[in-house]
Scaffold this active site. Structure first.
Site, PDB file in Angstrom:
ATOM      1  N   ASP A  61      27.328  40.113  43.707  1.00 41.98           N
ATOM      2  CA  ASP A  61      28.770  40.036  43.484  1.00 41.98           C
ATOM      3  C   ASP A  61      29.217  40.905  42.324  1.00 41.98           C
ATOM      4  OD1 ASP A  61      29.324  38.200  45.540  1.00 41.98           O
ATOM      5  OD2 ASP A  61      28.780  36.501  44.277  1.00 41.98           O
ATOM      6  N   ASP A 112      36.820  34.410  49.857  1.00 43.09           N
ATOM      7  CA  ASP A 112      36.172  35.580  50.452  1.00 43.09           C
ATOM      8  C   ASP A 112      34.837  35.228  51.113  1.00 43.09           C
ATOM      9  OD1 ASP A 112      35.119  38.021  51.191  1.00 43.09           O
ATOM     10  OD2 ASP A 112      35.663  39.046  49.333  1.00 43.09           O
ATOM     11  N   HIS A 127      37.751  31.074   2.838  1.00 39.01           N
ATOM     12  CA  HIS A 127      38.135  30.541   1.526  1.00 39.01           C
ATOM     13  C   HIS A 127      37.880  29.050   1.397  1.00 39.01           C
ATOM     14  CE1 HIS A 127      40.876  33.948   2.555  1.00 39.01           C
ATOM     15  NE2 HIS A 127      40.508  34.382   1.360  1.00 39.01           N
ATOM     16  N   HIS A 130      32.436  38.385  52.686  1.00 44.14           N
ATOM     17  CA  HIS A 130      31.407  39.241  52.076  1.00 44.14           C
ATOM     18  C   HIS A 130      30.005  38.637  52.196  1.00 44.14           C
ATOM     19  CE1 HIS A 130      31.468  36.358  48.775  1.00 44.14           C
ATOM     20  NE2 HIS A 130      30.489  36.984  48.181  1.00 44.14           N
ATOM     21  N   HIS A 135      25.431  39.480  50.671  1.00 41.93           N
ATOM     22  CA  HIS A 135      24.323  38.580  50.343  1.00 41.93           C
ATOM     23  C   HIS A 135      23.279  38.513  51.452  1.00 41.93           C
ATOM     24  CE1 HIS A 135      26.592  37.438  46.873  1.00 41.93           C
ATOM     25  NE2 HIS A 135      27.523  36.798  47.539  1.00 41.93           N
TER      26      HIS A 135
HETATM   27 FE1  FES Z   1      41.237  31.516   4.151  1.00 45.02          FE
HETATM   28 FE2  FES Z   1      40.413  30.137   6.292  1.00 45.02          FE
HETATM   29  S1  FES Z   1      40.440  29.514   4.237  1.00 45.02           S
HETATM   30  S2  FES Z   1      41.100  32.165   6.222  1.00 45.02           S
HETATM   31 FE    FE Z   2      29.312  36.272  46.605  1.00 45.75          FE
END
Ligand code: FES
Ligand code: FE
Length: 436
Positions: free
Chosen positions: A353, A206, A104, A209, A214
């Site tokens: 991962d 971790d 709006h 792993h 890897h």
């Molecule tokens: Fe109406 Fe932002 S102006 S929701």
């Molecule tokens: Fe990793």
């Protein structure tokens, strides 16, 4: 009515019920008790250097607009219009003096004030008090070495207390040289169908792993393999408050094996050593997690990321590549490329991962699978307080000390009604027990 998660997490014995990774009600409690309370990472000041610069992010599932106003002051607001709640700013980043709602047309200045309402007189008869309807600010906003953090909880401890001993470990990543770091390139964002705690605990604790998940990346030379060798040393560092760091032995290599980068690191070493003080040389932090969901890494790549929760079984990863601001352009470019090759949606290590976290989450859907707890018992009791480090440390790099303390902290927050009930320990308690 809150779920008493003390029945689900036994940090002392290293047992965690899999319900905490999949249950919608527990996830909603996390949004309230963890994400609406803790200090959460927003971004780096280098991402909004000029008046009017902004970036949009999230704190938990709440959209947040981080903006440097026209006078240069940084603010963080809920990114929602006060009228009907439309998201005000849909751009990732940019520069704006005002933010005008697409629905709006309410208009907000970049300091959060509501400064324009269409048909104000005809629609509201002069009865709308504009000063009451500005953007909603976070409760506290602060920065540490250019890292911007905010919390929605006015009662949260100050940022420095929240960081505790972790602050020095952050310096190892973000304040090695005068000027700190800057973010280069854009931000990678992608979705992983996994619970947010799996990546957070992985980065925070971790190393186990790496030598298996890897292995192929190590074998083809995408990342140094020193840390995977038997007897390579290294340990988990536990500075308290749920944060966690993985460190290598000082002699180990973690930087990308690219001559531009290794030569640069060698050159700046004396400067870094002087800046970080006597603790430098005793320990080599390479990756960590700041509780709850901010992680950073300097092995193979320089990346930081937030694991934004999107439900119990989904996250959005928002990842950046960072470099020392004072580094020469060719070094920055080398780090950018190394980051993309290893830790990005197409990165070799990142893909390893993601697959694992996804499957760990998916199996929690099974009602029978869920009867069996996860095992976090590695190195239980094999830890010591290290005065030099100002933190607890595991006796071996193969340990789950940090995930245990991560879930201990998680339990403390999930069961406390306010921050006053949450222990704020620069270092963790020797017993390592949860509140239960
Ligand atoms: Fe109406 Fe932002 S102006 S929701
Ligand atoms: Fe990793």
């Amino acid at each position: 009515m809150d779920i008493d998660v003390r029945d689900l997490v036994d940090a002392e014995q290293g047992l965690v019920n899999r319900r905490i990774f999949i249950d919608r009600a527990i996830y909603e409690q996390e949004l309230e008790k963890i994400f609406a309370r803790c200090w959460l990472f927003l971004g780096h000041e280098s991402q909004i250097p000029h008046p009017g610069d902004f970036l949009s992010t999230y704190m938990g599932e709440d959209p947040v607009l981080v903006v440097r106003d026209s006078t240069g002051k940084i603010h963080a607001f809920l990114n929602i219009c006060r009228h009907r709640g439309n998201r005000i700013c849909r751009a990732d980043m940019g520069n704006a003096a005002t933010f005008i709602c697409a629905y709006h047309g309410w208009a907000y200045a970049n300091d959060g004030r509501l400064i324009g309402v269409p048909n104000l007189q005809e629609a509201y008869f002069g009865e709308l008090e504009l000063e009451q309807w500005g953007l909603i600010p976070v409760a506290q906003l602060d920065s540490y070495k250019g890292l911007l953090f905010a919390t929605f909880d006015p009662e949260a401890p100050p940022l420095l207390a929240y960081l505790g001993e972790m602050a020095w470990y952050l310096d190892n990543f973000f304040d090695r040289r005068e000027g700190g770091i800057e973010v280069i390139g854009g931000m990678h964002k992608w979705v992983i169908p996994c619970n947010w705690k799996f990546p957070a605990e992985n980065f925070g604790g971790d190393p186990y792993h790496v030598g298996w998940s890897h292995l192929s990346a190590v074998q083809v030379g995408f990342t140094p393999g020193g840390a995977t060798r038997p007897g390579a040393g290294g340990r988990l560092i536990q500075p308290g408050n749920g944060h966690g760091i993985i460190a290598l032995a000082p002699a180990n290599l973690a930087d990308p094996m690219i001559s531009t980068i290794t030569a640069y690191e060698e050159t700046i070493r004396p400067e870094v050593e002087q800046r970080l003080g006597p603790r430098f040389g005793k320990v080599f932090p390479i990756v960590g997690t700041l509780f709850p969901n901010f992680s950073f890494l300097r092995a193979s790549a320089r990346t930081f990321r937030v694991w934004h929760p999107r439900g119990p079984d989904k996250i959005e990863v928002w990842a950046c590549i960072f470099v020392d601001k004072a580094a020469p352009p060719e070094v920055k470019e080398a780090y950018r490329l190394a980051g993309i090759h290893t830790f990005s949606p197409s990165g070799t290590l990142e893909q390893d991962d993601m697959e694992n976290w996804q499957e760990c989450t998916r199996t929690c859907q099974g009602v029978v699978s869920r009867r069996y707890p996860l095992n976090y018992q590695m190195g239980l009791g094999h830890e010591h307080f290290d005065d030099d480090l100002g933190a607890w440390a595991s006796n071996s790099r193969f340990s789950e000390l940090n995930p245990r303390r991560f879930y201990e902290r998680w339990t403390q927050l999930m069961t406390a009604d306010c921050w006053a009930e949450v222990p704020n320990s620069p270092v963790p308690s020797p017993a390592g027990r949860g509140l239960g």
